[in-house]
Design an enzyme around this catalytic site. Structure first.
Site, PDB file in Angstrom:
ATOM      1  N   LYS A  14      32.990  50.014  40.355  1.00  0.00           N
ATOM      2  CA  LYS A  14      33.187  48.851  39.484  1.00  0.00           C
ATOM      3  C   LYS A  14      32.405  47.637  39.996  1.00  0.00           C
ATOM      4  O   LYS A  14      31.626  47.039  39.265  1.00  0.00           O
ATOM      5  CB  LYS A  14      34.684  48.497  39.385  1.00  0.00           C
ATOM      6  N   ARG A  89      45.912  46.030  36.666  1.00  0.00           N
ATOM      7  CA  ARG A  89      46.196  47.234  37.439  1.00  0.00           C
ATOM      8  C   ARG A  89      47.605  47.749  37.201  1.00  0.00           C
ATOM      9  O   ARG A  89      47.981  48.768  37.771  1.00  0.00           O
ATOM     10  CB  ARG A  89      46.059  46.911  38.927  1.00  0.00           C
ATOM     11  N   ARG A 128      31.730  53.241  52.178  1.00  0.00           N
ATOM     12  CA  ARG A 128      31.794  51.787  52.068  1.00  0.00           C
ATOM     13  C   ARG A 128      32.388  51.157  53.327  1.00  0.00           C
ATOM     14  O   ARG A 128      32.023  50.044  53.696  1.00  0.00           O
ATOM     15  CB  ARG A 128      32.638  51.431  50.827  1.00  0.00           C
ATOM     16  N   ARG A 134      35.505  46.629  55.225  1.00  0.00           N
ATOM     17  CA  ARG A 134      36.794  46.212  54.663  1.00  0.00           C
ATOM     18  C   ARG A 134      37.936  46.925  55.367  1.00  0.00           C
ATOM     19  O   ARG A 134      37.923  48.149  55.491  1.00  0.00           O
ATOM     20  CB  ARG A 134      36.840  46.550  53.171  1.00  0.00           C
ATOM     21  N   ARG A 146      46.328  53.976  48.312  1.00  0.00           N
ATOM     22  CA  ARG A 146      45.621  53.368  47.169  1.00  0.00           C
ATOM     23  C   ARG A 146      45.415  54.383  46.061  1.00  0.00           C
ATOM     24  O   ARG A 146      45.506  54.035  44.881  1.00  0.00           O
ATOM     25  CB  ARG A 146      44.287  52.767  47.624  1.00  0.00           C
TER      26      ARG A 146
HETATM   27  P1  ADP Z   1      39.095  48.856  45.056  1.00  0.00           P
HETATM   28  O1  ADP Z   1      38.531  48.897  43.674  1.00  0.00           O
HETATM   29  O2  ADP Z   1      38.236  49.499  46.071  1.00  0.00           O
HETATM   30  O3  ADP Z   1      40.510  49.343  45.132  1.00  0.00           O
HETATM   31  P2  ADP Z   1      39.590  45.944  44.961  1.00  0.00           P
HETATM   32  O4  ADP Z   1      38.679  45.012  45.653  1.00  0.00           O
HETATM   33  O5  ADP Z   1      39.591  45.941  43.471  1.00  0.00           O
HETATM   34  O6  ADP Z   1      39.206  47.361  45.569  1.00  0.00           O
HETATM   35  O7  ADP Z   1      41.105  45.709  45.425  1.00  0.00           O
HETATM   36  C1  ADP Z   1      41.484  45.681  46.773  1.00  0.00           C
HETATM   37  C2  ADP Z   1      42.988  45.495  46.893  1.00  0.00           C
HETATM   38  O8  ADP Z   1      43.364  44.199  46.393  1.00  0.00           O
HETATM   39  C3  ADP Z   1      43.859  46.466  46.085  1.00  0.00           C
HETATM   40  O9  ADP Z   1      44.063  47.698  46.769  1.00  0.00           O
HETATM   41  C4  ADP Z   1      45.150  45.661  45.930  1.00  0.00           C
HETATM   42  O10 ADP Z   1      45.916  45.666  47.111  1.00  0.00           O
HETATM   43  C5  ADP Z   1      44.625  44.244  45.726  1.00  0.00           C
HETATM   44  N1  ADP Z   1      44.414  43.960  44.274  1.00  0.00           N
HETATM   45  C6  ADP Z   1      43.217  43.803  43.638  1.00  0.00           C
HETATM   46  N2  ADP Z   1      43.396  43.600  42.324  1.00  0.00           N
HETATM   47  C7  ADP Z   1      44.736  43.640  42.113  1.00  0.00           C
HETATM   48  C8  ADP Z   1      45.562  43.531  40.948  1.00  0.00           C
HETATM   49  N3  ADP Z   1      45.034  43.355  39.727  1.00  0.00           N
HETATM   50  N4  ADP Z   1      46.914  43.634  41.111  1.00  0.00           N
HETATM   51  C9  ADP Z   1      47.458  43.804  42.324  1.00  0.00           C
HETATM   52  N5  ADP Z   1      46.755  43.945  43.450  1.00  0.00           N
HETATM   53  C10 ADP Z   1      45.396  43.855  43.368  1.00  0.00           C
END
Ligand code: ADP
Length: 192
Positions: A14, A89, A128, A134, A146
């Site tokens: 994404k 999410r 990554r 990260r 996750r």
């Molecule tokens: P990835 O797509 O690799 O999971 P992101 O950068 O989108 O990584 O998200 C990293 C973390 O941030 C998620 O695992 C979650 O803990 C938190 N997070 C991101 N977006 C949301 C959301 N919309 N609602 C709740 N937690 C979120």
């Protein structure tokens, strides 16, 4: 204004493909993950609370990310729309988004979903971890949580957006990044 969601499991690409989409369509890229990591880096109260949840592979509370998105909608000028990456999410977040848009007489333009199988999620996130460092990419436990969180809380959105006639999917599993990106851009062209 246009409102697109870039949807998909962790590691689907994404963030990687968002750059080309926002450039081509003059959109603002809104990644809740990036916004949360910025809060952590800045050492804010919100960041401190989010850090433990993120590093456990759990979600931060709905209200937190909904607030971030709503204020970004209000404070962003000079774009033709938004590309939401990593939001919504949960079903509650999806409903909150619909309500935010409806309040302003707006609606979702479409969901662009990038799908990869679970085994590839693990491979991509490991790769990554070496490139970006990260914390939530480093441990197997976090990655497994996750993936579980995605299936339990986020995957039901596919049905939600299908029913709304907004859901569109491409495969993000090609080993060549540009092949996956071309699929995303071709779908965006169909939607715009
Ligand atoms: P990835 O797509 O690799 O999971 P992101 O950068 O989108 O990584 O998200 C990293 C973390 O941030 C998620 O695992 C979650 O803990 C938190 N997070 C991101 N977006 C949301 C959301 N919309 N609602 C709740 N937690 C979120």
């Amino acid at each position: 204004m246009k409102y697109y969601i870039l949807f998909g499991p962790p590691g689907a690409g994404k963030g990687t493909h968002a750059a080309a989409v926002v450039r081509d369509y003059n959109l603002k890229h809104l990644s809740t993950g990036e916004l949360l990591r910025a809060e952590i880096a800045a050492g804010t109260e919100l960041g401190k609370k989010a850090k433990a949840l993120i590093e456990a592979g759990a979600l931060v509370p709905d209200e937190v990310v909904e607030g971030m998105i709503e204020s970004a909608f209000k404070n962003t000028k000079g774009v033709d729309g938004f590309l939401l990456d990593g939001f919504p999410r949960t079903l509650a977040q999806a409903e909150a988004l619909d309500a935010m848009l409806a309040k302003n007489g707006e609606e979702l333009s479409g969901v662009v979903s990038i799908m990869i199988p679970d085994e590839l999620i693990r491979v991509r996130i490991k790769k990554r971890a070496n490139e970006e460092g990260r914390a939530d990419d480093a441990s197997d436990d976090t990655i497994n949580n996750r993936i579980r969180t995605y299936h339990n809380q986020t995957e039901p959105l596919i049905d939600y957006y299908r029913k709304a006639g907004k859901y569109h999917e491409v495969a993000g599993d090609d080993p060549v990044l540009e092949v996956n990106r071309a699929r995303v851009l071709a779908l965006m062209q169909e939607l715009s």
